[in-house]
Design a protein around this motif. Structure first.
Motif, PDB file in Angstrom:
ATOM      1  N   MET A   1       0.836  -1.190   0.000  1.00  0.00           N
ATOM      2  CA  MET A   1       0.000   0.000   0.000  1.00  0.00           C
ATOM      3  C   MET A   1       0.878   1.250   0.000  1.00  0.00           C
ATOM      4  O   MET A   1       1.786   1.372   0.814  1.00  0.00           O
ATOM      5  N   ASP A   2       0.562   2.183  -0.912  1.00  0.00           N
ATOM      6  CA  ASP A   2       1.328   3.425  -0.990  1.00  0.00           C
ATOM      7  C   ASP A   2       0.531   4.546  -0.341  1.00  0.00           C
ATOM      8  O   ASP A   2       0.205   5.550  -0.934  1.00  0.00           O
ATOM      9  N   THR A   3       0.158   4.355   0.912  1.00  0.00           N
ATOM     10  CA  THR A   3      -0.604   5.366   1.624  1.00  0.00           C
ATOM     11  C   THR A   3       0.170   5.804   2.845  1.00  0.00           C
ATOM     12  O   THR A   3       1.152   5.208   3.246  1.00  0.00           O
ATOM     13  N   MET A   4      -0.319   6.879   3.466  1.00  0.00           N
ATOM     14  CA  MET A   4       0.305   7.394   4.677  1.00  0.00           C
ATOM     15  C   MET A   4      -0.703   7.307   5.809  1.00  0.00           C
ATOM     16  O   MET A   4      -1.908   7.328   5.589  1.00  0.00           O
ATOM     17  N   THR A   5      -0.208   7.224   7.046  1.00  0.00           N
ATOM     18  CA  THR A   5      -1.095   7.244   8.190  1.00  0.00           C
ATOM     19  C   THR A   5      -0.886   8.531   8.969  1.00  0.00           C
ATOM     20  O   THR A   5       0.122   9.237   8.804  1.00  0.00           O
ATOM     21  N   LEU A   6      -1.835   8.823   9.816  1.00  0.00           N
ATOM     22  CA  LEU A   6      -1.767  10.019  10.650  1.00  0.00           C
ATOM     23  C   LEU A   6      -0.537   9.993  11.540  1.00  0.00           C
ATOM     24  O   LEU A   6       0.058  11.032  11.844  1.00  0.00           O
ATOM     25  N   TRP A   7      -0.113   8.787  11.927  1.00  0.00           N
ATOM     26  CA  TRP A   7       0.977   8.664  12.891  1.00  0.00           C
ATOM     27  C   TRP A   7       2.354   8.847  12.251  1.00  0.00           C
ATOM     28  O   TRP A   7       3.353   8.977  12.960  1.00  0.00           O
ATOM     29  N   HIS A   8       2.445   8.868  10.932  1.00  0.00           N
ATOM     30  CA  HIS A   8       3.721   9.076  10.259  1.00  0.00           C
ATOM     31  C   HIS A   8       4.109  10.546  10.177  1.00  0.00           C
ATOM     32  O   HIS A   8       5.235  10.871   9.806  1.00  0.00           O
ATOM     33  N   LEU A   9       3.182  11.447  10.482  1.00  0.00           N
ATOM     34  CA  LEU A   9       3.397  12.871  10.253  1.00  0.00           C
ATOM     35  C   LEU A   9       3.950  13.565  11.488  1.00  0.00           C
ATOM     36  O   LEU A   9       3.565  13.255  12.619  1.00  0.00           O
ATOM     37  N   THR A  10       4.828  14.532  11.257  1.00  0.00           N
ATOM     38  CA  THR A  10       5.265  15.408  12.342  1.00  0.00           C
ATOM     39  C   THR A  10       4.192  16.480  12.550  1.00  0.00           C
ATOM     40  O   THR A  10       3.262  16.641  11.745  1.00  0.00           O
ATOM     41  N   GLY A  11       4.339  17.225  13.632  1.00  0.00           N
ATOM     42  CA  GLY A  11       3.380  18.297  13.908  1.00  0.00           C
ATOM     43  C   GLY A  11       3.333  19.336  12.792  1.00  0.00           C
ATOM     44  O   GLY A  11       2.261  19.805  12.394  1.00  0.00           O
ATOM     45  N   TRP A  12       4.499  19.698  12.271  1.00  0.00           N
ATOM     46  CA  TRP A  12       4.563  20.705  11.210  1.00  0.00           C
ATOM     47  C   TRP A  12       3.961  20.171   9.910  1.00  0.00           C
ATOM     48  O   TRP A  12       3.307  20.911   9.174  1.00  0.00           O
ATOM     49  N   GLU A  13       4.188  18.904   9.635  1.00  0.00           N
ATOM     50  CA  GLU A  13       3.611  18.317   8.420  1.00  0.00           C
ATOM     51  C   GLU A  13       2.083  18.279   8.498  1.00  0.00           C
ATOM     52  O   GLU A  13       1.398  18.602   7.525  1.00  0.00           O
ATOM     53  N   PHE A  14       1.564  17.898   9.666  1.00  0.00           N
ATOM     54  CA  PHE A  14       0.105  17.895   9.809  1.00  0.00           C
ATOM     55  C   PHE A  14      -0.446  19.312   9.710  1.00  0.00           C
ATOM     56  O   PHE A  14      -1.514  19.533   9.127  1.00  0.00           O
ATOM     57  N   ALA A  15       0.268  20.274  10.287  1.00  0.00           N
ATOM     58  CA  ALA A  15      -0.187  21.664  10.210  1.00  0.00           C
ATOM     59  C   ALA A  15      -0.242  22.137   8.759  1.00  0.00           C
ATOM     60  O   ALA A  15      -1.175  22.851   8.361  1.00  0.00           O
ATOM     61  N   ALA A  16       0.739  21.743   7.956  1.00  0.00           N
ATOM     62  CA  ALA A  16       0.743  22.119   6.543  1.00  0.00           C
ATOM     63  C   ALA A  16      -0.440  21.499   5.810  1.00  0.00           C
ATOM     64  O   ALA A  16      -1.115  22.155   5.000  1.00  0.00           O
ATOM     65  N   LEU A  17      -0.719  20.218   6.094  1.00  0.00           N
ATOM     66  CA  LEU A  17      -1.860  19.560   5.458  1.00  0.00           C
ATOM     67  C   LEU A  17      -3.179  20.165   5.931  1.00  0.00           C
ATOM     68  O   LEU A  17      -4.124  20.300   5.138  1.00  0.00           O
ATOM     69  N   ALA A  18      -3.254  20.549   7.204  1.00  0.00           N
ATOM     70  CA  ALA A  18      -4.467  21.182   7.724  1.00  0.00           C
ATOM     71  C   ALA A  18      -4.713  22.520   7.031  1.00  0.00           C
ATOM     72  O   ALA A  18      -5.856  22.850   6.673  1.00  0.00           O
ATOM     73  N   PHE A  19      -3.652  23.287   6.819  1.00  0.00           N
ATOM     74  CA  PHE A  19      -3.795  24.554   6.094  1.00  0.00           C
ATOM     75  C   PHE A  19      -4.244  24.304   4.658  1.00  0.00           C
ATOM     76  O   PHE A  19      -5.102  25.025   4.125  1.00  0.00           O
ATOM     77  N   ALA A  20      -3.678  23.275   4.041  1.00  0.00           N
ATOM     78  CA  ALA A  20      -4.081  22.945   2.668  1.00  0.00           C
ATOM     79  C   ALA A  20      -5.549  22.538   2.624  1.00  0.00           C
ATOM     80  O   ALA A  20      -6.278  22.888   1.676  1.00  0.00           O
ATOM     81  N   ALA A  21      -6.019  21.797   3.627  1.00  0.00           N
ATOM     82  CA  ALA A  21      -7.426  21.404   3.684  1.00  0.00           C
ATOM     83  C   ALA A  21      -8.329  22.620   3.870  1.00  0.00           C
ATOM     84  O   ALA A  21      -9.400  22.716   3.256  1.00  0.00           O
ATOM     85  N   LEU A  22      -7.910  23.546   4.729  1.00  0.00           N
ATOM     86  CA  LEU A  22      -8.677  24.786   4.897  1.00  0.00           C
ATOM     87  C   LEU A  22      -8.759  25.548   3.587  1.00  0.00           C
ATOM     88  O   LEU A  22      -9.814  26.090   3.217  1.00  0.00           O
ATOM     89  N   LEU A  23      -7.648  25.563   2.834  1.00  0.00           N
ATOM     90  CA  LEU A  23      -7.626  26.254   1.552  1.00  0.00           C
ATOM     91  C   LEU A  23      -8.533  25.568   0.533  1.00  0.00           C
ATOM     92  O   LEU A  23      -9.125  26.230  -0.328  1.00  0.00           O
ATOM     93  N   VAL A  24      -8.670  24.238   0.625  1.00  0.00           N
ATOM     94  CA  VAL A  24      -9.604  23.520  -0.240  1.00  0.00           C
ATOM     95  C   VAL A  24     -11.022  24.033  -0.007  1.00  0.00           C
ATOM     96  O   VAL A  24     -11.765  24.337  -0.944  1.00  0.00           O
ATOM     97  N   GLY A  25     -11.418  24.116   1.275  1.00  0.00           N
ATOM     98  CA  GLY A  25     -12.753  24.622   1.586  1.00  0.00           C
ATOM     99  C   GLY A  25     -12.958  26.031   1.083  1.00  0.00           C
ATOM    100  O   GLY A  25     -14.013  26.362   0.528  1.00  0.00           O
ATOM    101  N   PHE A  26     -11.948  26.885   1.255  1.00  0.00           N
ATOM    102  CA  PHE A  26     -12.040  28.268   0.790  1.00  0.00           C
ATOM    103  C   PHE A  26     -12.182  28.329  -0.726  1.00  0.00           C
ATOM    104  O   PHE A  26     -13.004  29.083  -1.262  1.00  0.00           O
ATOM    105  N   SER A  27     -11.389  27.536  -1.431  1.00  0.00           N
ATOM    106  CA  SER A  27     -11.410  27.588  -2.889  1.00  0.00           C
ATOM    107  C   SER A  27     -12.745  27.091  -3.446  1.00  0.00           C
ATOM    108  O   SER A  27     -13.233  27.606  -4.456  1.00  0.00           O
ATOM    109  N   LYS A  28     -13.352  26.102  -2.783  1.00  0.00           N
ATOM    110  CA  LYS A  28     -14.604  25.536  -3.279  1.00  0.00           C
ATOM    111  C   LYS A  28     -15.771  26.506  -3.138  1.00  0.00           C
ATOM    112  O   LYS A  28     -16.732  26.438  -3.909  1.00  0.00           O
ATOM    113  N   THR A  29     -15.708  27.414  -2.172  1.00  0.00           N
ATOM    114  CA  THR A  29     -16.819  28.338  -1.948  1.00  0.00           C
ATOM    115  C   THR A  29     -16.478  29.789  -2.277  1.00  0.00           C
ATOM    116  O   THR A  29     -17.322  30.668  -2.110  1.00  0.00           O
ATOM    117  N   ALA A  30     -15.248  30.035  -2.749  1.00  0.00           N
ATOM    118  CA  ALA A  30     -14.868  31.416  -3.049  1.00  0.00           C
ATOM    119  C   ALA A  30     -14.107  31.520  -4.369  1.00  0.00           C
ATOM    120  O   ALA A  30     -14.675  31.912  -5.376  1.00  0.00           O
TER     121      ALA A  30
END
Length: 257
Positions: A1-30
């Motif tokens: 399997m070429d997937t990642m788990t939540l536990w493989h990420l550092t705090g900064w990596e998760f923060a970057a993905l969280a920001f990207a997810a927030l930007l997804v929501g913004f882009s879809k409605t704006a």
């Protein structure tokens, strides 16, 4: 399997993905097309192949929120004209991936996005958009819809980059702000959901990746609300400029990465 788990990420990596997810929501409605930045963040933090499967459910969550927000403004005649052409584009994209390496794919899509942004700017300088997308009912409008549909299917298949293509089409067809957002919301919800079986079949979506998605989807919701708040305060001209700018950034990002 070429997937990642939540536990493989550092705090900064998760923060970057969280920001990207927030930007997804913004882009879809704006500002549709702005999530090209999200694509880059996911690809930078995660293995490139795994990032496409993990990002897809996040995009679908944003699509659902956009549909709930703008469902009354969708222009279905345009959607029906696009879907058959998108299918052709997906097939072409699949064949393209058989022989093209990653550098060729990224360069090709970057050139397409920049070209379409230039054409759209030229067209907008020639004439202001009409209040309704009547142009799509003409012969020229149908040809344009099919051409952009093929390009949209092609780019979404090879790089999850169909958003800027559809943005340029909807602007060039004369859509106003709410019609633009409503039509693109339904378009991408249907297209992205149809891609789920293929991603799962390739092993890009499994229980581990869905756990990470569940953590990231939480950030899509405030992004969507922020986008709805912003779009109510953006006039039509600024809206169009932001969409075009996001497309240009996406094209340059693909060319220079």
């Amino acid at each position: 399997m070429d997937t990642m788990t939540l536990w493989h990420l550092t705090g900064w990596e998760f923060a970057a993905l969280a920001f990207a997810a927030l930007l997804v929501g913004f882009s879809k409605t704006a500002v549709s097309g702005a999530n090209t930045v999200s694509l880059a963040i996911f690809a930078a933090v995660l293995p490139a192949r795994a990032s496409t499967g993990i990002l897809l459910p996040v995009l679908i969550a944003g699509d659902v929120l956009a549909v709930l927000t703008y469902r009354r403004h969708a222009h279905w005649p345009t959607l029906w004209r696009l879907f058959s052409a998108v299918g052709v584009g997906v097939v072409v994209g699949t064949l393209f991936l058989v022989w093209a390496d990653d550098a060729v794919v990224r360069t090709s899509i970057g050139v397409i996005l920049l070209f379409m942004a230039a054409v759209t700017v030229w067209r907008r300088r020639r004439a202001d958009a009409d209040g309704q997308p009547d142009e799509v009912t003409s012969r020229t409008g149908r040809v344009k819809a099919r051409s952009y549909g093929v390009l949209g299917g092609f780019t979404t298949m090879v790089a999850n980059a169909g958003g800027p293509v559809m943005s340029m089409y909807l602007l060039s067809a004369g859509f106003r702000k709410l019609g633009f957002l409503g039509t693109s919301a339904f378009f991408f919800l249907i297209v992205n959901v149809s891609k789920l079986p293929f991603s799962a079949g390739l092993g890009l979506i499994d229980g581990h990746s869905l756990l990470l998605d569940a953590a990231l989807v939480v950030f899509v919701v405030p992004g969507a609300f922020l986008g709805k708040w912003a779009v109510d305060r953006i006039n039509q001209r600024l809206f169009e400029r932001l969409v075009i700018a996001a497309t240009i950034v996406g094209g340059l990002q693909l060319l220079l990465a």
